[in-house]
Design a protein around this motif. Structure first.
Motif, PDB file in Angstrom:
ATOM      1  N   ALA A 264       0.685  -1.004  -0.015  1.00  0.00           N
ATOM      2  CA  ALA A 264       0.087  -0.037   0.031  1.00  0.00           C
ATOM      3  C   ALA A 264       1.031   1.197   0.179  1.00  0.00           C
ATOM      4  N   TYR A 265       1.849   1.289   0.752  1.00  0.00           N
ATOM      5  CA  TYR A 265       2.903   2.393   0.833  1.00  0.00           C
ATOM      6  C   TYR A 265       3.393   2.676  -0.648  1.00  0.00           C
ATOM      7  N   SER A 266       3.940   1.416  -1.205  1.00  0.00           N
ATOM      8  CA  SER A 266       4.788   1.494  -2.581  1.00  0.00           C
ATOM      9  C   SER A 266       3.433   2.037  -3.735  1.00  0.00           C
ATOM     10  N   THR A 267       2.275   1.655  -3.425  1.00  0.00           N
ATOM     11  CA  THR A 267       1.284   2.074  -4.421  1.00  0.00           C
ATOM     12  C   THR A 267       1.156   3.805  -4.187  1.00  0.00           C
ATOM     13  N   LYS A 268       1.108   4.237  -2.943  1.00  0.00           N
ATOM     14  CA  LYS A 268       1.015   5.595  -2.903  1.00  0.00           C
ATOM     15  C   LYS A 268       2.262   6.396  -3.385  1.00  0.00           C
ATOM     16  N   LYS A 269       3.497   5.765  -3.232  1.00  0.00           N
ATOM     17  CA  LYS A 269       4.656   6.462  -3.829  1.00  0.00           C
ATOM     18  C   LYS A 269       4.598   6.444  -5.504  1.00  0.00           C
ATOM     19  N   MET A 270       3.971   5.237  -5.926  1.00  0.00           N
ATOM     20  CA  MET A 270       3.903   5.075  -7.454  1.00  0.00           C
ATOM     21  C   MET A 270       2.852   6.295  -7.907  1.00  0.00           C
ATOM     22  N   LEU A 271       2.019   6.414  -6.961  1.00  0.00           N
ATOM     23  CA  LEU A 271       0.807   7.296  -7.617  1.00  0.00           C
ATOM     24  C   LEU A 271       1.265   8.869  -7.403  1.00  0.00           C
ATOM     25  N   ALA A 272       2.216   9.201  -6.912  1.00  0.00           N
ATOM     26  CA  ALA A 272       3.113  10.462  -6.702  1.00  0.00           C
ATOM     27  C   ALA A 272       3.715  10.668  -7.912  1.00  0.00           C
ATOM     28  N   ASP A 273       4.258   9.417  -8.416  1.00  0.00           N
ATOM     29  CA  ASP A 273       4.884   9.426  -9.864  1.00  0.00           C
ATOM     30  C   ASP A 273       4.097   9.454 -11.116  1.00  0.00           C
ATOM     31  N   GLN A 274       2.436   9.568 -10.937  1.00  0.00           N
ATOM     32  CA  GLN A 274       1.667   9.524 -11.971  1.00  0.00           C
ATOM     33  C   GLN A 274       1.434   7.865 -12.557  1.00  0.00           C
ATOM     34  N   ASN A 275       1.572   7.067 -11.640  1.00  0.00           N
ATOM     35  CA  ASN A 275       1.617   5.591 -11.869  1.00  0.00           C
ATOM     36  C   ASN A 275       0.449   5.021 -11.118  1.00  0.00           C
ATOM     37  N   LEU A 276      -0.716   4.831 -11.678  1.00  0.00           N
ATOM     38  CA  LEU A 276      -1.864   4.324 -10.887  1.00  0.00           C
ATOM     39  C   LEU A 276      -1.903   2.768 -10.845  1.00  0.00           C
ATOM     40  N   ILE A 277      -1.948   2.154  -9.736  1.00  0.00           N
ATOM     41  CA  ILE A 277      -2.044   0.949  -9.460  1.00  0.00           C
ATOM     42  C   ILE A 277      -3.431   0.466  -8.892  1.00  0.00           C
ATOM     43  N   ARG A 278      -3.874  -0.463  -9.595  1.00  0.00           N
ATOM     44  CA  ARG A 278      -5.262  -0.977  -9.295  1.00  0.00           C
ATOM     45  C   ARG A 278      -5.435  -2.060  -8.249  1.00  0.00           C
ATOM     46  N   HIS A 279      -4.373  -3.032  -8.403  1.00  0.00           N
ATOM     47  CA  HIS A 279      -4.344  -4.001  -7.743  1.00  0.00           C
ATOM     48  C   HIS A 279      -2.846  -4.128  -6.990  1.00  0.00           C
ATOM     49  N   LEU A 280      -2.921  -4.238  -5.703  1.00  0.00           N
ATOM     50  CA  LEU A 280      -1.648  -4.321  -4.874  1.00  0.00           C
ATOM     51  C   LEU A 280      -0.441  -5.173  -5.331  1.00  0.00           C
ATOM     52  N   ALA A 281      -0.908  -6.343  -5.753  1.00  0.00           N
ATOM     53  CA  ALA A 281       0.056  -7.355  -6.045  1.00  0.00           C
ATOM     54  C   ALA A 281       0.945  -6.809  -7.532  1.00  0.00           C
ATOM     55  N   ALA A 282       0.313  -5.779  -8.254  1.00  0.00           N
ATOM     56  CA  ALA A 282       0.860  -5.194  -9.366  1.00  0.00           C
ATOM     57  C   ALA A 282       2.114  -4.754  -8.998  1.00  0.00           C
ATOM     58  N   CYS A 283       2.395  -3.967  -7.783  1.00  0.00           N
ATOM     59  CA  CYS A 283       3.479  -3.498  -7.441  1.00  0.00           C
ATOM     60  C   CYS A 283       4.782  -4.186  -7.311  1.00  0.00           C
ATOM     61  N   GLU A 284       4.583  -5.517  -6.943  1.00  0.00           N
ATOM     62  CA  GLU A 284       5.550  -6.581  -7.005  1.00  0.00           C
ATOM     63  C   GLU A 284       5.972  -7.225  -8.211  1.00  0.00           C
ATOM     64  N   THR A 285       4.902  -7.322  -9.180  1.00  0.00           N
ATOM     65  CA  THR A 285       5.003  -7.653 -10.534  1.00  0.00           C
ATOM     66  C   THR A 285       5.822  -6.767 -11.263  1.00  0.00           C
ATOM     67  N   MET A 286       5.394  -5.354 -11.157  1.00  0.00           N
ATOM     68  CA  MET A 286       6.226  -4.565 -12.029  1.00  0.00           C
ATOM     69  C   MET A 286       7.645  -4.447 -11.582  1.00  0.00           C
ATOM     70  N   GLY A 287       7.882  -4.697 -10.216  1.00  0.00           N
ATOM     71  CA  GLY A 287       9.285  -4.569  -9.721  1.00  0.00           C
ATOM     72  C   GLY A 287      10.115  -5.762 -10.360  1.00  0.00           C
ATOM     73  N   ASN A 288       9.363  -6.862 -10.996  1.00  0.00           N
ATOM     74  CA  ASN A 288      10.173  -7.964 -11.608  1.00  0.00           C
ATOM     75  C   ASN A 288      10.034  -7.757 -12.952  1.00  0.00           C
ATOM     76  N   ALA A 289       9.523  -6.835 -13.713  1.00  0.00           N
ATOM     77  CA  ALA A 289       9.424  -6.506 -15.156  1.00  0.00           C
ATOM     78  C   ALA A 289      10.780  -6.434 -15.827  1.00  0.00           C
ATOM     79  N   THR A 290      10.968  -6.997 -16.748  1.00  0.00           N
ATOM     80  CA  THR A 290      12.263  -6.936 -17.539  1.00  0.00           C
ATOM     81  C   THR A 290      11.614  -6.230 -19.060  1.00  0.00           C
ATOM     82  N   ASN A 291      10.530  -6.346 -19.392  1.00  0.00           N
ATOM     83  CA  ASN A 291      10.035  -5.972 -20.893  1.00  0.00           C
ATOM     84  C   ASN A 291       8.894  -5.025 -20.819  1.00  0.00           C
TER      85      ASN A 291
END
Length: 408
Positions: free
Chosen positions: A71-98
């Motif tokens: 939830a804290y990561s979602t708030k930080k990403m929102l400050a960067d204009q990145n809206l996360i609808r599902h909390l698990a997506a924060c972890e997924t995006m952290g592992n993105a390579t493409n």
């Protein structure tokens, strides 16, 4: 880690508080039901309960720690204009390579403007000049304007000039403080809207595109027919007749290279149609390549007169209209600019420094896509650009070979 440690400390504090409270009850309160229990046995029970609280608090608190951190990561990403609808997506995006990104409206501003074109065989280098006028006959311009207005699903809405309607001082103050946007509002496809704005400019003689569409009588008995844009074919067609006129004309618009292939004539500056010679076709192909190399979207406008001699407009279907999209007359080639967003180049570079491969996916001409990808920093010197038709024909082994270098 800090949250998990904090949960451990809270569990230990709760265990200590529980032990102290239980011993206080035994030694100070001395309830009757504890008279037969020795101090040692009761202290041992209190210690076991305290240990149980510590053991249970840590594993039970870890899911809470994960949820709070996400939830804290979602708030930080929102400050960067990145809206996360599902909390698990924060972890997924952290592992993105493409990252596969669309072009129009994502990498670019989706603010289309016709910047140059070849109109009725006359090249015009800067159509953004407010004083720009076409060097062609009125007859030729009329054909082009009719095609722009009718072969379109977009609309341009001009805001009405309205003043204050109340004598109340508060209402007058509110009207003075309100910022009004008097720019034309574009509704529908932005590419079509760019053409409509060209028609409404001085180049088009402030043409009334809405009146032309109304005169075409779309959607009514005996009126004009519209076959909307198809992403598969990259083109659209309308069969147009005007009120009180028995003549039918097909107006056709789409990706320049595909429309040009179906043209056997071209519109000249005097309004006459002339045969498409190999030299003239080569000239138009060169124009298309030049526009694409400048990162411009190239759209072709064409028409075919007396289309009612080929098909019945009243009963025509999309398939029959497609079959009639032959022997067209090329009216114009327009170059439409869609500038990159200001922060795209920096964002792409940041992803690449983080080890993320950024790819661009678009339906534009391949040369246009290459030019924009180079401008954005996506297409590198050893990178590959490929059209979808070729990509779909590759075998799994071939895909494994090219995917590391495929960028467009």
């Amino acid at each position: 880690d800090d949250i998990a440690a904090l949960i451990g400390y809270v569990g230990m504090a709760a265990a200590a508080a529980t032990f102290v409270a239980m011993m206080f009850i035994k030694l100070v309160v001395k309830p009757a039901y504890l008279e037969d229990v020795s101090v040692f046995n009761y202290a041992l029970d209190a210690f076991i309960i305290g240990v149980t609280i510590v053991v249970v608090a840590v594993p039970e608190g870890l899911p809470l720690a994960v949820t709070i951190s996400l939830a804290y990561s979602t708030k930080k990403m929102l400050a960067d204009q990145n809206l996360i609808r599902h909390l698990a997506a924060c972890e997924t995006m952290g592992n993105a390579t493409n990252i596969c990104s669309d072009k129009t409206g994502t990498l670019t501003e989706n603010r289309m403007t016709v910047v140059k074109g070849v109109f009725a065989n006359k090249a015009q280098e800067d159509t953004t000049d407010p004083e720009c006028t076409p060097d062609i006959s009125d007859e030729a311009r009329e054909i082009i304007l009719q095609g722009i207005a009718t072969c379109s699903t977009a609309r341009v809405v001009i805001p009405e000039e309205t003043g204050p309607t109340s004598d109340d001082e508060d209402d007058d103050l509110e009207n003075e403080l309100t910022i009004k946007d008097n720019r034309p509002q574009l509704i529908g496809n932005k590419t079509e809207a760019a053409l409509l704005l060209l028609a409404r400019s001085k180049w088009g003689g402030a043409d009334d595109t809405k009146a032309r569409r109304d005169s075409a009588n779309f959607g009514k008995a005996g009126g004009s027919r519209l076959f909307p844009f198809s992403s598969r074919r990259k083109r659209m067609t309308v069969l147009v007749t005007e009120k009180g006129c028995d003549e039918w004309v097909m107006y056709h618009k789409g990706a320049a290279e595909t429309v040009l292939a179906d043209c056997t004539k071209y519109l000249d500056a005097d309004g006459a149609t002339r045969p498409m010679t190999p030299e003239k076709r080569k000239y138009f192909e060169t124009v298309i390549k030049d526009y694409a190399s400048e990162a411009l979207r190239c759209v072709a406008l064409s028409h075919r007169a007396n289309i009612d001699s080929v098909l019945d407009p009243a009963t025509a279907t999309a398939e029959s209209a497609e079959m009639a999209e032959r022997e067209l007359c090329l009216d114009a080639l327009v170059g439409i600019a869609d500038p990159l967003r200001n922060d795209v180049i920096e964002a792409v570079a940041t992803c690449q420094r983080a080890g993320i491969l950024v790819r661009m996916v678009t339906g534009d001409n391949l040369d246009t896509a290459r030019a924009i990808a180079k401008e954005a920093g996506i297409l590198t010197k050893d990178g590959l650009a490929m059209i979808g038709e070729e990509f779909r024909k590759l075998t799994p082994a071939q895909l494994d070979e090219i995917l590391p270098r495929l960028q467009v």
